[in-house]
Design a protein around this motif. Sequence first.
Motif, PDB file in Angstrom:
ATOM      1  N   LEU A 179      21.796 -16.898 -36.640  1.00 64.18           N
ATOM      2  CA  LEU A 179      22.624 -17.328 -35.500  1.00 64.18           C
ATOM      3  C   LEU A 179      21.818 -17.351 -34.200  1.00 64.18           C
ATOM      4  O   LEU A 179      22.389 -17.276 -33.119  1.00 64.18           O
ATOM      5  N   ARG A 231      17.081 -21.442 -32.425  1.00 63.56           N
ATOM      6  CA  ARG A 231      16.602 -21.973 -33.701  1.00 63.56           C
ATOM      7  C   ARG A 231      17.626 -21.836 -34.824  1.00 63.56           C
ATOM      8  O   ARG A 231      17.381 -22.303 -35.942  1.00 63.56           O
ATOM      9  N   GLY A 232      18.746 -21.165 -34.522  1.00 68.21           N
ATOM     10  CA  GLY A 232      19.729 -20.856 -35.561  1.00 68.21           C
ATOM     11  C   GLY A 232      20.260 -22.084 -36.287  1.00 68.21           C
ATOM     12  O   GLY A 232      20.316 -22.110 -37.518  1.00 68.21           O
ATOM     13  N   ARG A 233      20.605 -23.105 -35.528  1.00 69.48           N
ATOM     14  CA  ARG A 233      21.191 -24.306 -36.134  1.00 69.48           C
ATOM     15  C   ARG A 233      20.228 -24.909 -37.164  1.00 69.48           C
ATOM     16  O   ARG A 233      20.616 -25.260 -38.268  1.00 69.48           O
ATOM     17  N   HIS A 234      18.949 -24.997 -36.762  1.00 70.73           N
ATOM     18  CA  HIS A 234      17.924 -25.565 -37.648  1.00 70.73           C
ATOM     19  C   HIS A 234      17.777 -24.702 -38.909  1.00 70.73           C
ATOM     20  O   HIS A 234      17.734 -25.222 -40.031  1.00 70.73           O
ATOM     21  N   ARG A 235      17.744 -23.375 -38.688  1.00 71.62           N
ATOM     22  CA  ARG A 235      17.565 -22.477 -39.836  1.00 71.62           C
ATOM     23  C   ARG A 235      18.733 -22.557 -40.797  1.00 71.62           C
ATOM     24  O   ARG A 235      18.551 -22.542 -42.011  1.00 71.62           O
ATOM     25  N   ARG A 236      19.939 -22.625 -40.245  1.00 71.08           N
ATOM     26  CA  ARG A 236      21.115 -22.713 -41.120  1.00 71.08           C
ATOM     27  C   ARG A 236      21.076 -24.018 -41.911  1.00 71.08           C
ATOM     28  O   ARG A 236      21.393 -24.050 -43.106  1.00 71.08           O
ATOM     29  N   ALA A 237      20.638 -25.091 -41.252  1.00 66.22           N
ATOM     30  CA  ALA A 237      20.559 -26.390 -41.937  1.00 66.22           C
ATOM     31  C   ALA A 237      19.529 -26.319 -43.073  1.00 66.22           C
ATOM     32  O   ALA A 237      19.800 -26.788 -44.194  1.00 66.22           O
ATOM     33  N   ARG A 286      20.954 -24.271 -45.843  1.00 65.91           N
ATOM     34  CA  ARG A 286      21.984 -25.039 -46.555  1.00 65.91           C
ATOM     35  C   ARG A 286      21.321 -26.026 -47.522  1.00 65.91           C
ATOM     36  O   ARG A 286      21.690 -26.116 -48.690  1.00 65.91           O
TER      37      ARG A 286
END
Lengths: 74, 405
Positions: free
Chosen positions: A25, A29-35, A38
């Motif tokens: 979170l 960089r959280g969004r990229h890592r979650r993507a 996924r």
Amino acid sequence: MNLWKSNSLMFLFGFGIGAGVMFLLDPERGRHRRAVLREKAVETLEEIETKAAETASGVVKRARGLAVEARRAL
Amino acid sequence: MNARGTSLLLGGLGLGAGLMYLFDPDRGRRRRARVRDRAVGALHDLEQSAGKTARDLAHRGQGLLAHARAVFEPEQAVEPDVLEQRVRSEIGRVVSHPGSIDVTCYDGNVVLTGLILQEEIHPLLDAVRRVKGVKSTTDWLCEVPGAEHISALQGGVPRTGRRFELLQENWSPATRLLAGVAGGLLAAWGARRRDLTSLASATAGVALLARAWTNTDLRRLLGVGRYAAPIALQKTLRIDAPVADLFEFWRNPENYPRVFAHVREVKKVGENLYHWSVAGPAGSHVGWEGTITRLVPNELLEFRSVAGSLVENAGVVRLDPNYDGSTRLHIRMSYRPPAGLVGHWIAELFGADPKSALDDDLARLKSLFERGKTRAHGETVTRQQLQPQLKKAAAAGPMDLMAST
């Protein structure tokens, strides 16, 4: 001793969860890592699915072969 | 799970998250450097404040000692220039234009000459008579009923006379230190017990501590009524585009959300009345209704929220042509956060930083006009996409085009 051990485990457990959650979170960089996570999860699932299908079809073929051989022997 | 286990779990959770934030493989180095810089800055501020407070305490101590000595020592004749300075210091507390008054002292007598507003004469004479060392006063002042047509009495700030230190807007460093320590002790004492008196004392202690720490009136801190402190933002930047093109963009607020990522929606809801929705703290949206109050073609645009809006705001966009055909854009705006400065800090804590938002959005505008495209809300916007709307708005007639002054 047991209490001390369980408390230490609790702290380590919290530490790990906190670090993992912050990693995923992260405000920048959280969004990229979650993507990425996924995508990797989906990829792995697809691989498992393919492997499972291959294995299943192999097992079925071998079973059929065994059945044919058994019929011939009898 | 026992209570100690729960607190250890929560402590571990916080520590793990904090360390991961600071030692992030991508951004960790930058974050640690920023924390280090801020810590160094805070230390410098603390050092400076400590120096100021120490000097203030020393001066006040000297003053108290001098007062105490004066009580016991026999009264001595005061030097004329010392007396003049004492009188001048007192004049500055009660008169709105101290520079228009001349003071001459001899043998404890004070002669006052110059111009003064009628309503200030009695407070002035009372204050001068109370100055230590003054035996008599001679009033040769020229009283005037108003300041009209008198250059010496233009401007100036009305004075309130001597006020008790704690009732002043700005507290001295020594007062801040003493009030802060008192507030801290009161809060600590109140926090240790569980009854109504303790709660009241803890609240009072925290309020006193906040007042001393920020040196800001509590009503301003909490944004009560007309005391709510507005937050002001401004930015000037050069955009390599003609003034007319930029003006066409600004005069049509419905185009803003396409370029400004922090503006979610601007909808026209009436003649010269727009409903705004912008990004607020923690992913929320804040809305209000506003109007364009002044529009000077290719030069200026002023806007203001309607009375009673949740976030009262006003601003001006000024466009100046540069010699090379580019434009100097100057934007100045101010807004009142719903819960005063406290509300502003809470909003900042939850990720709403209006200054950065303004900087980001103006960078998008610059990119749109100089490179022909920009990205907002996850979409690429080109100038060509906006242009028809701009033309349509321009063709709509006088609309809000008010070249009023």
